[in-house]
Design a protein around this motif. Structure first.
Motif, PDB file in Angstrom:
ATOM      1  N   ALA A   1      69.085  43.610  39.502  1.00 29.51           N
ATOM      2  CA  ALA A   1      69.957  42.581  40.054  1.00 29.51           C
ATOM      3  C   ALA A   1      70.154  41.572  38.945  1.00 29.51           C
ATOM      4  CB  ALA A   1      69.287  41.905  41.241  1.00 29.51           C
ATOM      5  N   SER A   2      71.317  40.915  38.904  1.00 32.46           N
ATOM      6  CA  SER A   2      71.503  39.994  37.791  1.00 32.46           C
ATOM      7  C   SER A   2      72.595  38.968  38.030  1.00 32.46           C
ATOM      8  CB  SER A   2      71.823  40.786  36.523  1.00 32.46           C
ATOM      9  OG  SER A   2      71.926  39.920  35.416  1.00 32.46           O
ATOM     10  N   THR A   3      72.382  37.792  37.426  1.00 31.83           N
ATOM     11  CA  THR A   3      73.463  36.812  37.329  1.00 31.83           C
ATOM     12  C   THR A   3      74.264  37.059  36.047  1.00 31.83           C
ATOM     13  OG1 THR A   3      71.934  35.231  36.302  1.00 31.83           O
ATOM     14  CG2 THR A   3      72.248  35.053  38.680  1.00 31.83           C
ATOM     15  N   GLY A   4      73.961  38.135  35.343  1.00 36.45           N
ATOM     16  CA  GLY A   4      74.795  38.558  34.221  1.00 36.45           C
ATOM     17  C   GLY A   4      74.058  38.925  32.945  1.00 36.45           C
TER      18      GLY A   4
ATOM     19  N   VAL B   1      65.202  26.884  34.555  1.00 39.94           N
ATOM     20  CA  VAL B   1      64.502  27.743  35.517  1.00 39.94           C
ATOM     21  C   VAL B   1      65.503  28.311  36.527  1.00 39.94           C
ATOM     22  CG1 VAL B   1      62.791  27.807  37.371  1.00 39.94           C
ATOM     23  CG2 VAL B   1      62.303  26.523  35.283  1.00 39.94           C
ATOM     24  N   GLY B   2      65.493  29.647  36.643  1.00 40.72           N
ATOM     25  CA  GLY B   2      66.325  30.314  37.643  1.00 40.72           C
ATOM     26  C   GLY B   2      65.432  31.134  38.563  1.00 40.72           C
ATOM     27  N   ASN B   3      65.200  32.382  38.148  1.00 43.58           N
ATOM     28  CA  ASN B   3      64.291  33.233  38.919  1.00 43.58           C
ATOM     29  C   ASN B   3      62.837  32.963  38.530  1.00 43.58           C
ATOM     30  OD1 ASN B   3      64.345  35.104  41.029  1.00 43.58           O
ATOM     31  ND2 ASN B   3      64.160  36.852  39.643  1.00 43.58           N
ATOM     32  N   ALA B   4      62.645  32.116  37.539  1.00 41.23           N
ATOM     33  CA  ALA B   4      61.344  31.584  37.114  1.00 41.23           C
ATOM     34  C   ALA B   4      60.460  32.568  36.344  1.00 41.23           C
ATOM     35  CB  ALA B   4      60.577  30.988  38.300  1.00 41.23           C
ATOM     36  N   GLY B   5      61.050  33.660  35.862  1.00 39.80           N
ATOM     37  CA  GLY B   5      60.299  34.597  35.030  1.00 39.80           C
ATOM     38  C   GLY B   5      59.982  34.025  33.657  1.00 39.80           C
ATOM     39  N   ASN B   6      60.940  33.312  33.066  1.00 37.94           N
ATOM     40  CA  ASN B   6      60.759  32.893  31.675  1.00 37.94           C
ATOM     41  C   ASN B   6      59.701  31.801  31.533  1.00 37.94           C
ATOM     42  OD1 ASN B   6      61.591  33.673  29.114  1.00 37.94           O
ATOM     43  ND2 ASN B   6      63.058  31.990  28.929  1.00 37.94           N
ATOM     44  N   ILE B   7      59.673  30.843  32.455  1.00 35.90           N
ATOM     45  CA  ILE B   7      58.645  29.795  32.374  1.00 35.90           C
ATOM     46  C   ILE B   7      57.265  30.430  32.566  1.00 35.90           C
ATOM     47  CG2 ILE B   7      58.755  29.098  34.832  1.00 35.90           C
ATOM     48  CD1 ILE B   7      58.375  26.180  33.890  1.00 35.90           C
TER      49      ILE B   7
ATOM     50  N   VAL C   1      66.951  27.318  24.440  1.00 37.71           N
ATOM     51  CA  VAL C   1      68.329  27.507  24.887  1.00 37.71           C
ATOM     52  C   VAL C   1      68.519  29.020  25.003  1.00 37.71           C
ATOM     53  CG1 VAL C   1      69.357  25.302  24.297  1.00 37.71           C
ATOM     54  CG2 VAL C   1      69.080  26.981  22.503  1.00 37.71           C
ATOM     55  N   THR C   2      68.715  29.452  26.256  1.00 37.97           N
ATOM     56  CA  THR C   2      68.455  30.835  26.650  1.00 37.97           C
ATOM     57  C   THR C   2      69.564  31.837  26.341  1.00 37.97           C
ATOM     58  OG1 THR C   2      69.154  29.986  28.794  1.00 37.97           O
ATOM     59  CG2 THR C   2      66.796  30.354  28.472  1.00 37.97           C
ATOM     60  N   GLY C   3      70.835  31.346  26.290  1.00 38.39           N
ATOM     61  CA  GLY C   3      71.926  32.303  26.138  1.00 38.39           C
ATOM     62  C   GLY C   3      73.063  31.769  25.273  1.00 38.39           C
TER      63      GLY C   3
HETATM   64  N1  F0G Z   1      69.155  30.929  31.229  1.00 30.08           N
HETATM   65  C1  F0G Z   1      69.933  32.023  31.247  1.00 30.08           C
HETATM   66  C2  F0G Z   1      71.057  32.089  30.263  1.00 30.08           C
HETATM   67  C3  F0G Z   1      69.684  33.065  32.169  1.00 30.08           C
HETATM   68  O1  F0G Z   1      70.464  34.133  32.161  1.00 30.08           O
HETATM   69  C4  F0G Z   1      68.618  32.927  33.084  1.00 30.08           C
HETATM   70  C5  F0G Z   1      68.343  33.963  34.065  1.00 30.08           C
HETATM   71  C6  F0G Z   1      67.833  31.767  33.001  1.00 30.08           C
HETATM   72  C7  F0G Z   1      68.130  30.793  32.079  1.00 30.08           C
HETATM   73  C8  F0G Z   1      66.680  31.535  33.896  1.00 30.08           C
HETATM   74  O2  F0G Z   1      65.575  32.335  33.559  1.00 30.08           O
HETATM   75  O3  F0G Z   1      65.330  33.500  35.719  1.00 30.08           O
HETATM   76  O4  F0G Z   1      63.538  33.590  33.997  1.00 30.08           O
HETATM   77  O5  F0G Z   1      63.984  31.484  35.249  1.00 30.08           O
HETATM   78  N2  F0G Z   1      69.128  34.950  34.265  1.00 30.08           N
HETATM   79  C9  F0G Z   1      68.815  36.077  35.152  1.00 30.08           C
HETATM   80  C10 F0G Z   1      69.833  37.184  34.977  1.00 30.08           C
HETATM   81  C11 F0G Z   1      68.540  35.710  36.553  1.00 30.08           C
HETATM   82  O6  F0G Z   1      70.059  37.967  35.905  1.00 30.08           O
HETATM   83  O7  F0G Z   1      70.407  37.310  33.900  1.00 30.08           O
HETATM   84  P1  F0G Z   1      64.529  32.748  34.692  1.00 30.08           P
END
Ligand code: F0G
Length: 352
Positions: free
Chosen positions: A83-86, A186-192, A316-318
């Motif tokens: 599943a994904s937000t992208g 923080v989104g799905n909170a895996g990275n933290i 900065v994640t993406g």
């Molecule tokens: N930043 C970006 C660019 C992300 O794509 C996500 C999560 C997060 C932050 C949050 O990280 O979920 O570990 O707390 N993206 C996921 C996805 C949900 O499907 O690509 P997280």
């Protein structure tokens, strides 16, 4: 000359792999830790950006995906699902290509950035838009992986966290010790969860003298951890973190509490302002969700809650190219000029 070998080879002794694990890699990791001059001035601190958009598919997800796909291949899987937000789907799609596997992707209908959709398509994944949000997609993906021959590669898969923890190792390797504060969206909170695990492992083994305080920031319309309850209809322009019921909720709270940190929320306005500041003043183009970390740091600094002189790392994640709509929106259309140096010079204000 030394080429970075990808994070499994670079950190092999700290990851659950053996000689029997087929390493599926695009040489991810080894991303820049960029000193942030304007943010440092604004906060009175020494601020760095861990630029995860420099990974092969443009986000930190590649760290988890090299592990998840390698382990799935080792286990004999022929297909993976997420599943994904992208970003997870973009990464899974690319690594599945390297592994010769089929990749299935479930995304929330109409709510993923165009660049990410393009990645999943061009890498040949089987993509379905679900009439629901990310949380619904994850429920479906779990159910499919339990009942059909397809391996789940979301961050509820613990080897994803193992791969992602290497970002903390890289930071300590570069700085010589852990920072005072580590900030991330923080989104799905895996990275933290993953960073906290990485920092703790290095401290336990004497490679760092301490662990940082973990500061996480959710978008205010999608802030279940801050609000203390799942959000049924999460909203935010930062589609990557538009998540109402994070799978790693409890781990995120543990990271916050064990580190003496915090999880708070920032508005879309604050996110966009940080997004523009990063691009226009630091030269770092990130996607909106990534700017939540910097927006949070700036909000805390403005509230007088950041003691000067600290060493702070913001992930900065993406990459900004994932979702360029926000860069173009609101900006003036470039003017059209004839093929004339004089006309161009005039419009560019070069005539003095
Ligand atoms: N930043 C970006 C660019 C992300 O794509 C996500 C999560 C997060 C932050 C949050 O990280 O979920 O570990 O707390 N993206 C996921 C996805 C949900 O499907 O690509 P997280």
């Amino acid at each position: 000359t030394h080429q970075w070998r990808g994070l499994i080879e670079e950190y092999r002794d700290r990851l659950p792999v053996t000689e029997a694990t087929p390493v599926v890699t695009l040489l991810e990791g080894g991303t820049p830790l960029v000193p942030a001059q304007v943010l440092s001035e604004r906060t009175g601190c020494e601020v760095y950006l861990k630029v995860e958009g420099a990974n092969p598919t443009g986000s930190f997800k590649d760290r988890g995906m090299t592990m998840a796909i390698s382990k799935a291949k080792e286990a004999g899987a022929q297909a993976v699902i997420c599943a994904s937000t992208g970003n997870t789907s973009a990464s899974a799609a690319a690594y599945a290509v390297r592994a010769g596997m089929v990749c299935a992707v479930l995304v929330p209908q109409g709510k993923i950035a165009l660049g990410k959709m393009g990645q999943a398509l061009v890498h040949g994944s089987k993509i379905l838009q679900v009439d629901g949000n990310f949380d619904d997609c994850l429920t479906l993906a779990r159910e499919l992986s339990e009942n059909y021959p397809v391996a789940l590669v979301n961050s509820v898969n613990p080897v994803r966290i193992e791969g992602q923890k290497t970002a903390a190792f890289e930071i300590v390797d570069m700085l010589g010790d852990a920072p005072d504060i580590h900030v991330l969206p923080v989104g799905n909170a895996g990275n933290i969860t993953a960073y906290w695990k990485g920092y703790r492992e290095y401290a336990k083994d004497g490679l760092a003298t301490r662990t940082p305080r973990m500061w996480g920031f959710q978008a205010s319309g999608s802030a279940p951890i801050v609000d203390g309850a799942p959000v049924l209809k999460p909203q935010t322009i930062a589609t990557a973190i538009r998540i109402g019921n994070p799978a790693s909720w409890a781990f995120a709270e543990a990271a916050r509490d064990e580190s003496g940190g915090l999880i708070d929320k920032v508005t879309d306005r604050q996110i966009l302002s940080a997004y523009r500041l990063l691009a226009a003043q630091e030269g770092v183009f990130v996607e909106p969700a990534s700017a939540a970390s910097v927006a949070g740091l700036l909000a805390k600094a403005e509230a007088g809650l950041v003691d000067p002189g600290q060493r702070i790392v913001c992930t900065v994640t993406g990459n900004g190219l994932k979702d360029p709509d926000w860069a173009v929106a609101g900006a003036p259309q470039p003017q059209v000029v004839p093929i004339s140096a004089a006309a161009a010079a005039e419009r560019l204000g070069l005539l003095g």
